[in-house]
Motif scaffolding. Structure first.
Motif, PDB file in Angstrom:
ATOM      1  N   GLU A  81      61.556  40.071  62.948  1.00 42.57           N
ATOM      2  CA  GLU A  81      60.227  40.707  62.206  1.00 42.57           C
ATOM      3  C   GLU A  81      58.714  39.995  61.916  1.00 42.57           C
ATOM      4  O   GLU A  81      58.548  38.886  63.072  1.00 42.57           O
ATOM      5  N   SER A  82      57.896  40.180  61.489  1.00 46.69           N
ATOM      6  CA  SER A  82      56.925  39.737  61.655  1.00 46.69           C
ATOM      7  C   SER A  82      56.369  38.401  61.564  1.00 46.69           C
ATOM      8  O   SER A  82      57.939  37.720  60.772  1.00 46.69           O
ATOM      9  N   SER A 114      57.842  35.879  63.372  1.00 46.20           N
ATOM     10  CA  SER A 114      59.301  35.096  63.936  1.00 46.20           C
ATOM     11  C   SER A 114      58.313  35.132  65.580  1.00 46.20           C
ATOM     12  O   SER A 114      59.471  33.629  65.777  1.00 46.20           O
ATOM     13  N   ARG A 146      49.336  29.880  51.441  1.00 43.08           N
ATOM     14  CA  ARG A 146      49.423  30.585  52.372  1.00 43.08           C
ATOM     15  C   ARG A 146      47.917  31.539  51.280  1.00 43.08           C
ATOM     16  O   ARG A 146      46.378  31.586  52.463  1.00 43.08           O
ATOM     17  N   PRO A 199      58.200  28.933  59.375  1.00 45.09           N
ATOM     18  CA  PRO A 199      58.529  28.254  60.955  1.00 45.09           C
ATOM     19  C   PRO A 199      58.263  26.654  60.266  1.00 45.09           C
ATOM     20  O   PRO A 199      58.836  26.045  61.412  1.00 45.09           O
ATOM     21  N   GLU A 246      44.695  33.281  60.352  1.00 48.86           N
ATOM     22  CA  GLU A 246      46.075  32.338  60.855  1.00 48.86           C
ATOM     23  C   GLU A 246      47.162  32.973  60.322  1.00 48.86           C
ATOM     24  O   GLU A 246      47.840  32.422  60.385  1.00 48.86           O
ATOM     25  N   GLN A 306      47.181  43.907  70.003  1.00 46.53           N
ATOM     26  CA  GLN A 306      48.174  45.180  68.940  1.00 46.53           C
ATOM     27  C   GLN A 306      47.087  45.574  68.065  1.00 46.53           C
ATOM     28  O   GLN A 306      47.511  46.184  67.463  1.00 46.53           O
ATOM     29  N   ALA A 328      56.669  27.971  66.473  1.00 39.76           N
ATOM     30  CA  ALA A 328      56.213  29.234  66.509  1.00 39.76           C
ATOM     31  C   ALA A 328      57.169  30.337  67.952  1.00 39.76           C
ATOM     32  O   ALA A 328      57.564  31.346  67.490  1.00 39.76           O
ATOM     33  N   THR A 388      53.362  34.916  69.626  1.00 37.91           N
ATOM     34  CA  THR A 388      53.201  33.677  70.588  1.00 37.91           C
ATOM     35  C   THR A 388      54.441  33.892  71.739  1.00 37.91           C
ATOM     36  O   THR A 388      53.299  33.046  73.206  1.00 37.91           O
TER      37      THR A 388
END
Ligand SMILES: Nc1ncnc2c1ncn2[C@@H]1O[C@H](COP(=O)(O)OP(=O)(O)OP(=O)(O)O)[C@@H](O)[C@H]1O
Ligand SMILES: Nc1ncnc2c1ncn2[C@@H]1O[C@H](COP(=O)(O)OP(=O)(O)OP(=O)(O)O)[C@@H](O)[C@H]1O
Ligand SMILES: [Mg+2]
Ligand SMILES: [Mg+2]
Lengths: 338, 345
Positions: free
Chosen positions: B49-50, B52, A155, B284, A162, B103, B30, B56
């Motif tokens: 959660e963030s 997840s 990251r 992921p 991204e 968002q 995703a 998308t």
């Protein structure tokens, strides 16, 4: 007595706009001690972000601070520094990203689009610390990891766009914390986060407070987060602090009708049947601030002829709590009389 | 689930990650094999959660993210669209019927346009109004619904605070008269009072205008109050879906129960009885084998590391993807176990 790390006195902030002068913050005063976490809550537009940005002189070019306004930053073995007296960006460097770091409400605004998140973190560390590039990179990856970003090494080399929204927020927290500021201003830092990471970030912030004696100004609308993190809290409405005290005092026994309204508007997980009760009415335009108590146009218990004309003084309660409300003042006077 | 506005079947959205000459190409799903249907007029919550995959998934339902595999069908009184096979004309029409509330209200609003023009833009782009008077009337009507007054309409977005901008975004999304709206964290930037107000507003819009909402949020207490159905997402998959009350009364998946117990209590003296989730959501791009949640699950056993559980109906309309749903009562230590929140006199 401990010297406050930062002491805000009579802060009044106005903005020049096409429609005239807007008063966004009026007569705001508070102190934050080293290692202390202060929560700042209040309705949208009440002036929380503008107050926070003033601590680093980050407000837009149309800002006017009243001459009486003072923001004093404690310095080791020197006179406190009046942040508002600093004029040049060069002088402000000791404040911005030095003594004070800020996590912004707008996550994208903190990242330059064309360079990677990691490169940005490294550059910031090179400016504000004596670290080498290699050390800065290692620390940056460690911080990304500590705020719960999976695969931090990879990251590090990516761009902010991204990242998912929550990840961006966490990267920003990592960046702000990496320089180990003495005061961290966190403007809605956990709003974009899910509850589990929020719990971890809250723990992380608590660690930083105890490890480095860092102080935090925590802006959020989530009173649950305030209850779990802050030592004290100030409630703002239309540019004024209407109530302040310890978290326990303010949340368990709110005195100001506005604070009571905020608590009633909260969704309660143990009572799904309860209607969400917003504070009635609309927040007035800052161009059109009501005379007297700023809250009088929406207050269910406003006293006619009093609240609409006189600005309430602060009544002092136990343990230094302060409330600006005519009704509370009246009750106190009655209690003394009987 | 009789009259769905959206039906997704085995929907997958795949992204390519890694770039540059030296980094190896990798993929991530995703959204990974998701099936769900959203009833007409429903206020459907999506939590997780963030990272997840909520955004998308929401975007795929709007055809704003690529549909790699599977099917999405949109249906209303007038049309039925297979989102993978839309003509240009249909695509244009679908933009009108399905809308997104962003968002990040800061990124979404153009700084050079007045609020009036921001709200009017979709009408003009889609050619929905013929005259300026008609546009103005429509803008004013929707602005009033979102509690923006005439003075606000003349100003530029930079002069607004976060919460006010969110109402502008909502007005912009609703102005074209959509039938289906994805609201992505759209109350996250709001203070509680306006949040309550906007939630009541969205609910009223849902009731009066019959709009169906997919409401994406990380705030379970908000979801609990406004949504009739909730889906819980983890690493691109749905782990539980149920009517709201059933989900909160008795979560059937350990992840749901962990989310519930992480809600910060309003009582400063009631710290840390939360059953905290260990570690973080895995990447992921490299999910654990078997049940994707096994690396963080306090109940995980051998079978969980080998075999991915399917989403199955555990009670009427209550679906969960856990091998051991029947064996454990996940609600203990969750929402029903501890009294969250403050008892106010
Ligand atoms: N540069 C500016 N010019 C004119 N007005 C401004 C400017 N910046 C902020 N304001 C106004 O100042 C007031 C306070 O804004 P601020 O962003 O501090 O609110 P806030 O309490 O942080 O709200 P939120 O919770 O929505 O973030 C608002 O009325 C806003 O419109
Ligand atoms: N355009 C893209 N290219 C590559 N990866 C992407 C892209 N958009 C999203 N992803 C990845 O897909 C995963 C899901 O992201 P998504 O934004 O849907 O999550 P989310 O559940 O909405 O998270 P949050 O709560 O943080 O908004 C993340 O790992 C993210 O990094
Ligand atoms: Mg703000
Ligand atoms: Mg998202």
């Amino acid at each position: 007595m401990t010297t406050p790390l930062i002491s805000v006195k009579d802060l009044t902030i106005r903005f020049r706009t096409d429609e005239g002068l807007i008063t966004a913050v009026e007569d705001v005063s508070f102190d934050i001690l080293p290692g202390q976490v202060m929560g700042l809550v209040g309705e949208s537009g009440s002036g929380k972000s503008v107050t926070a940005k003033a601590l680093m002189q980050l407000n837009a070019g149309n800002t006017r601070y009243d001459p009486a306004s003072k923001i004093l930053l404690d310095r080791p073995e020197r006179e406190p520094l009046d942040v508002l007296s600093l004029k040049r960006d060069r002088d402000l460097r000791v404040v911005r990203g030095g003594a004070i770091s800020m996590i912004f409400q707008e996550p994208m605004a903190s990242f330059a689009p064309a360079i990677t998140v990691g490169e940005q973190m490294v550059e910031q560390l090179l400016i504000h610390t004596a670290m080498s590039r290699v050390q800065a990179k290692a620390l940056s990856i460690e911080m990304l990891d500590r705020v719960g970003i999976p695969d931090a090494g990879r990251r590090f080399g990516q761009y902010a766009f991204e990242f998912s929204g929550g990840m961006r927020q966490r990267a920003m927290i990592a960046m702000a914390l990496s320089t180990k500021p003495r005061l961290l201003i966190a403007d809605e830092p956990t709003t974009a986060l899910d509850v589990t990471i929020q719990a971890q970030v809250i723990d992380l912030m608590k660690d930083l407070v105890s490890d480095f004696g860092m102080a935090i100004l925590f802006i959020t609308h989530d009173l649950g987060v305030i209850a779990q993190t802050a030592d004290k809290v100030a409630v703002m409405y239309l540019g004024r602090i209407v109530e302040k005290g310890t978290v326990r005092q303010v949340i368990k026994t709110p005195l100001h009708p506005y604070t009571q309204g905020l608590l009633n508007a909260l969704p309660k997980i143990n009572d799904l049947e309860a209607e969400l009760t917003p504070v009635p009415g609309d927040i007035p335009s800052p161009l059109d601030r009501p005379p007297g108590c700023v809250f009088n146009t929406r207050c269910p218990v406003a006293i006619a002829g009093v609240c609409t004309t006189q600005v309430p003084r602060y009544s002092e309660g136990e343990g230094g709590r302060k409330v600006a409300c005519h009704l509370v003042e009246r009750h106190q006077a009655e209690a003394v009389a009987t | 689930m009789t009259d769905p506005v959206i039906t997704a079947t085995n929907l997958t959205v795949r992204y390519t990650i890694g770039h540059g000459l030296l980094t190896k190409k990798a993929y991530l799903n995703a959204v990974d094999d998701v099936s769900l249907s959203i009833d007409k007029g429903s206020f459907f919550g999506l939590v997780g959660e963030s990272g997840s995959g909520k955004t998308t998934l929401g975007r795929a339902l709007l055809r704003a993210a690529p549909i790699t595999a599977g099917e999405v069908i949109y249906r209303d009184d007038e049309v039925r669209y297979d989102l993978r096979a839309l003509s240009k004309q249909q695509m244009k029409d679908y933009r009108k019927r399905a809308q997104l509330i962003f968002q990040d209200p800061y990124a979404a609003l153009s700084p050079r346009m007045t609020v009036r023009d921001i709200i009017a833009e979709p009408l003009e782009v889609m050619g929905l109004t013929r005259t300026r008077e008609e546009t103005d009337a429509r803008v004013r009507e929707i602005a009033a619904k979102c509690r923006l007054n005439l003075e606000h309409l003349r100003r530029f977005p930079h002069a607004f605070s976060g919460g006010q901008r969110q109402r502008i975004s909502i007005a912009r999304a609703l102005v074209s008269g959509p039938r289906f709206v994805v609201a992505d964290e759209s109350v996250a930037a709001l203070d509680v009072s306006i949040q309550a107000d906007v939630l009541n507003l969205l609910k009223a819009i849902q009731r009066d205008m019959g709009i169906s909402f997919l409401f994406i949020s990380h705030d379970l207490s908000v979801v609990a109050h406004v949504c009739d159905h909730v889906a819980v997402m983890y690493l691109g998959q749905l782990v539980e879906t149920a009517p709201t009350r059933a989900l909160f009364a008795r979560p059937r998946h350990p992840y749901t129960s962990a989310l519930l117990s992480a809600i910060p209590s309003l009582d400063p003296d009631d710290a840390g009885n939360a059953q905290k989730l260990e570690g973080e959501i895995p990447s992921p791009a490299d999910p654990p084998p078997g049940c994707k949640f096994n690396s963080r699950c306090p109940f995980a056993r051998e079978r969980c590391r080998l075999e991915a559980p399917a989403l199955r109906e555990l009670a009427p309309d209550h679906f969960g993807a856990c091998h051991f749903s029947e064996e454990f009562d996940f609600s203990r230590g969750g929402a029903t176990g501890s009294a969250k929140g403050l008892q106010q006199a």
